[in-house]
Design an enzyme around this catalytic site. Structure first.
Site, PDB file in Angstrom:
ATOM      1  N   GLN A 221       0.832  -1.209   0.000  1.00 12.49           N
ATOM      2  CA  GLN A 221       0.000   0.000   0.000  1.00 12.49           C
ATOM      3  C   GLN A 221       0.868   1.261   0.000  1.00 12.49           C
ATOM      4  O   GLN A 221       0.489   2.292   0.563  1.00 12.49           O
ATOM      5  CB  GLN A 221      -0.930   0.001   1.217  1.00 12.49           C
ATOM      6  CG  GLN A 221      -2.155  -0.893   1.047  1.00 12.49           C
ATOM      7  CD  GLN A 221      -3.052  -0.417  -0.096  1.00 12.49           C
ATOM      8  OE1 GLN A 221      -3.168   0.760  -0.384  1.00 12.49           O
ATOM      9  NE2 GLN A 221      -3.705  -1.359  -0.749  1.00 12.49           N
ATOM     10  N   SER A 222       2.021   1.198  -0.620  1.00 20.46           N
ATOM     11  CA  SER A 222       2.935   2.335  -0.644  1.00 20.46           C
ATOM     12  C   SER A 222       2.350   3.544  -1.378  1.00 20.46           C
ATOM     13  O   SER A 222       1.943   3.437  -2.540  1.00 20.46           O
ATOM     14  CB  SER A 222       4.235   1.896  -1.338  1.00 20.46           C
ATOM     15  OG  SER A 222       4.993   3.022  -1.721  1.00 20.46           O
TER      16      SER A 222
END
Ligand SMILES: *Cc1c(COP(=O)(O)O)cnc(C)c1O
Length: 339
Positions: A79-80
């Protein structure tokens, strides 16, 4: 923004919507007997591009283009925000993007699905390789090397961007942001004693701390760690700054440079937040219409409010929280909130 004649910035692409607003949170401030809380809205650097990574990538991508690169390879958690920003900017600039992602598990067998940032990565057409956390951590540089050679053998010119675009080039983004903040403070007629933000890969902190020293802004920058220890971030921030010195041939650092990190609010670990953080996210959203995320800004904001309660900022009239974005990470963890 007025150019600072004392600082010789390298080439930059104007990609973010700047300057971002500086806004007071008066209903929230009134609930604490402490300083007036302001928020620098770097969550408004664009829409889907939201957040702090765009400021760094303005310099990073200018360098990549100057070197003739046509492919960007970078890495981060699944989920960067940084990977999502890189994917979208790559699409905007017509560059190929390959993301090396570290799978995160939330515990109890829950994992993060095709949601939030990952969804946007695919939508922006990025090439995506997802690795189990242990493998990713053990083989990170090998993976960069492998994919880099893969593109070179195809005749492409890859440019490797480290986690969070935190390196000697990326940190220019927040050196420049300090200049923008000085204009904001002048306009609002305030002299904030503290600037507070979430620290995750160290580049924002390196840029803000160094920026205050270079621009002679007398405010203390406090990074609130969301993953590793204060000692780790001290080293990482100084490593980014020495990379900056060697890339841009800066002979000496300003004497007033200081790096302050608080690691009391990490909670269960990277991308995992306790119920108190979700409670703060809900409260601030309903009271101020300001949206925070569980991975970075919610944790750091919760830390800041706790420090206010402890009297840490007792001497200050005004403090500024840098809202570094991250909204899409909230959607990916919607199950953690109940209404
Ligand atoms: C990456 C990120 C941070 C941390 O910034 P670093 O420069 O990596 O320390 C903070 N907030 C959000 C929302 C981020 O995506």
């Amino acid at each position: 923004m007025i150019a600072d004649p004392n600082i010789d910035y390298p080439e930059r692409l104007a990609l973010a919507l700047l300057p971002t607003p500086l806004q007071p949170l008066d209903r929230l401030s009134a609930q604490f007997s402490g300083p007036r809380i302001w928020v620098k809205r770097d969550d408004l650097t664009d829409c889907a591009l939201s957040g702090n990574k765009i400021r760094k990538l303005e310099f990073t991508l200018a360098r990549a283009l100057a070197q003739g690169s046509d492919t960007l390879i970078t890495c981060g958690g699944v989920q960067s925000n940084h990977c999502r920003a890189t994917a979208i900017l790559g699409a905007r600039l017509g560059l190929k993007v390959h993301l090396l992602l570290r799978d995160e598990e939330l515990g109890d067998g829950q994992s993060i699905g095709l949601d939030g940032n990952l969804f946007l990565d695919y939508l922006a057409g990025a090439e995506i390789s997802i690795y189990p956390k242990a493998e990713f951590q053990a083989r990170q540089s090998e993976l960069f090397e492998h994919w880099s050679q893969h593109y070179v053998s195809q005749g492409d010119k890859p440019y490797l961007i480290p986690t969070g675009a935190s390196d000697g080039t990326g940190i220019w983004g927040y050196i420049r942001c300090v200049q923008e903040l000085m204009g904001d403070f002048k306009q609002a007629d305030i002299r904030p004693a503290h600037i507070i933000h979430a620290t995750g890969s160290g580049g924002t902190q390196a840029g803000l701390s160094l920026g205050c020293a270079l621009h002679q802004l007398d405010a203390q920058v406090l990074g609130i760690a969301v993953c590793d220890s204060a000692a780790y971030f001290q080293r990482k921030v100084m490593a980014d700054i020495s990379d900056w010195q060697s890339r841009y041939e800066i002979p000496a650092l300003p004497a007033s440079l200081s790096v302050q990190v608080n690691d009391d609010f990490i909670g269960p670990g990277y991308s995992k937040a306790g119920p108190e953080v979700f409670a703060t996210i809900k409260k601030v959203a309903a009271l101020e219409g300001l949206l925070l995320d569980p991975v970075y800004t919610g944790k750091a904001f919760h830390g800041m409010l706790t420090l206010i309660e402890q009297g840490y900022f007792a001497e200050a009239n005004d403090i500024v929280f840098i809202h570094t974005g991250g909204l899409f990470g909230l959607f990916a963890q919607r199950e953690q909130l109940s209404f």
